[in-house]
Enzyme design. Structure first.
Site, short mmCIF file in Angstrom:
data_model
loop_
_atom_site.label_atom_id
_atom_site.label_comp_id
_atom_site.label_asym_id
_atom_site.label_seq_id
_atom_site.Cartn_x
_atom_site.Cartn_y
_atom_site.Cartn_z
N SER A 1 0.83 -1.20 0.00
CA SER A 1 0.00 0.00 0.00
C SER A 1 0.87 1.26 0.00
O SER A 1 1.69 1.45 -0.89
CB SER A 1 -0.95 -0.05 1.20
OG SER A 1 -1.99 0.89 1.07
N HIS B 1 -7.48 -5.88 0.07
CA HIS B 1 -6.31 -5.01 0.17
C HIS B 1 -5.31 -5.56 1.17
O HIS B 1 -4.10 -5.53 0.93
CB HIS B 1 -6.75 -3.60 0.56
CG HIS B 1 -5.63 -2.61 0.59
ND1 HIS B 1 -4.97 -2.19 -0.54
CD2 HIS B 1 -5.04 -1.96 1.64
CE1 HIS B 1 -4.02 -1.32 -0.21
NE2 HIS B 1 -4.05 -1.16 1.09
N ASP C 1 -9.35 -5.24 -4.73
CA ASP C 1 -8.80 -4.28 -3.76
C ASP C 1 -9.75 -3.09 -3.68
O ASP C 1 -9.92 -2.36 -4.66
CB ASP C 1 -7.41 -3.85 -4.21
CG ASP C 1 -6.68 -3.00 -3.19
OD1 ASP C 1 -7.34 -2.35 -2.36
OD2 ASP C 1 -5.44 -2.98 -3.22
#
Length: 274
Positions: A95, A254, A225
């Site tokens: 991320s 995610h 995601d």
């Protein structure tokens, strides 16, 4: 605790376990090095040296009022790798941590690095602009900041209970321990760092950075995601990188390094072993 002090006086906490080829992990917003538990235990047991730090303003690192941007994140990472004198390191970012890795490689060079992996990472650019028409509207990220400012504790409960781990999908059973651990990590950090961090992960354009990277990079991204939408992230990063392998997942969340650690760890091990 193991810490280094950066040029601007910020203390960065880090873990450093084992010996062998070093793997350096960069975590997502607004978490800490603890989010890599499943990966660090897996790889240290297989003969790797595993290192993870708490980003400035996060976890056990100090909470400066300024410097919550990708350049500072990358500089802090460079200070850590220099302090540990790492060579042939493998950098893995999830991320926001993926953005940190990309900016670090572009800004500080690849002399200490052999490979990298980006997992559901924010590059090339999350926010919608004229040059990035498929990005998310600015109002989405304004909402992140507004919710954080209004009730950070509740917001940090809602994110993992819903889109982060995909617990809002039909038939997916919420895992209370994961929700609580996400909340714990988030609340350890500072509100100012996390508030500013929304701008860092959403508005930083990594296009030029990705073009500069020459080491092999594994790009792992899920089509489901809900935090960093697939189509405008993983595939575009893979196209901009010189030596990329794109691995697409269809229905993982995610936070798949935690919810599907066995799958992600196996894929990473294969990439590192090649």
């Amino acid at each position: 605790m193991s810490t280094i002090t950066t040029a601007d006086g910020t203390e960065i906490y880090y873990k450093d376990w084992g010996s062998g080829t070093p793997i350096v992990f960069s975590h997502g917003w607004p978490l800490s090095a603890d989010d890599w538990d499943a990966q660090m235990l897996f790889f240290v047991q297989r003969g790797y040296r595993v290192i993870a730090h708490d980003r400035r303003g996060h976890g056990r690192s100090s909470q400066p009022g300024d410097g919550h941007d990708m350049d500072h994140y990358a500089d802090d990472l460079a200070a850590l790798t220099a302090h540990l004198d790492l060579t042939d390191a493998i950098h893995i970012g999830h991320s926001t941590g993926g953005g940190e890795v990309v900016r670090y490689l572009a800004r500080h060079g690849e002399a200490r690095v052999s490979k990298a992996a980006l997992i559901n990472a924010v590059p090339p650019l999350m926010v919608k602009t004229g040059a990035n028409p498929e990005g998310l509207p600015q109002e989405v990220f304004d909402g992140f900041q507004a919710d954080l400012a209004a009730n950070r504790s509740q917001y940090y409960r809602d994110i993992p209970a819903g889109p982060f781990y995909g617990f809002n999908r039909p038939g997916v059973e919420p895992r209370e321990a994961l929700i609580q651990n996400w909340w714990r990590q988030g609340m350890m950090g500072g509100a100012k760092a996390h508030y500013d961090g929304v701008v860092a992960f959403s508005q930083t354009d990594f296009t030029d950075d990705l073009n500069k990277i020459t080491v092999p990079v594994l790009v792992m991204h899920s089509e489901d995601d809900q935090i960093v939408p697939y189509q405008n992230a993983g595939p575009l990063s893979a196209k901009l990188l010189q030596h990329a392998t794109l691995k697409t997942y269809h229905d993982l969340p995610h936070g798949m390094p935690t919810t599907h650690a066995e799958t992600i760890n196996s894929e990473l091990l294969t990439f590192l072993s090649d």
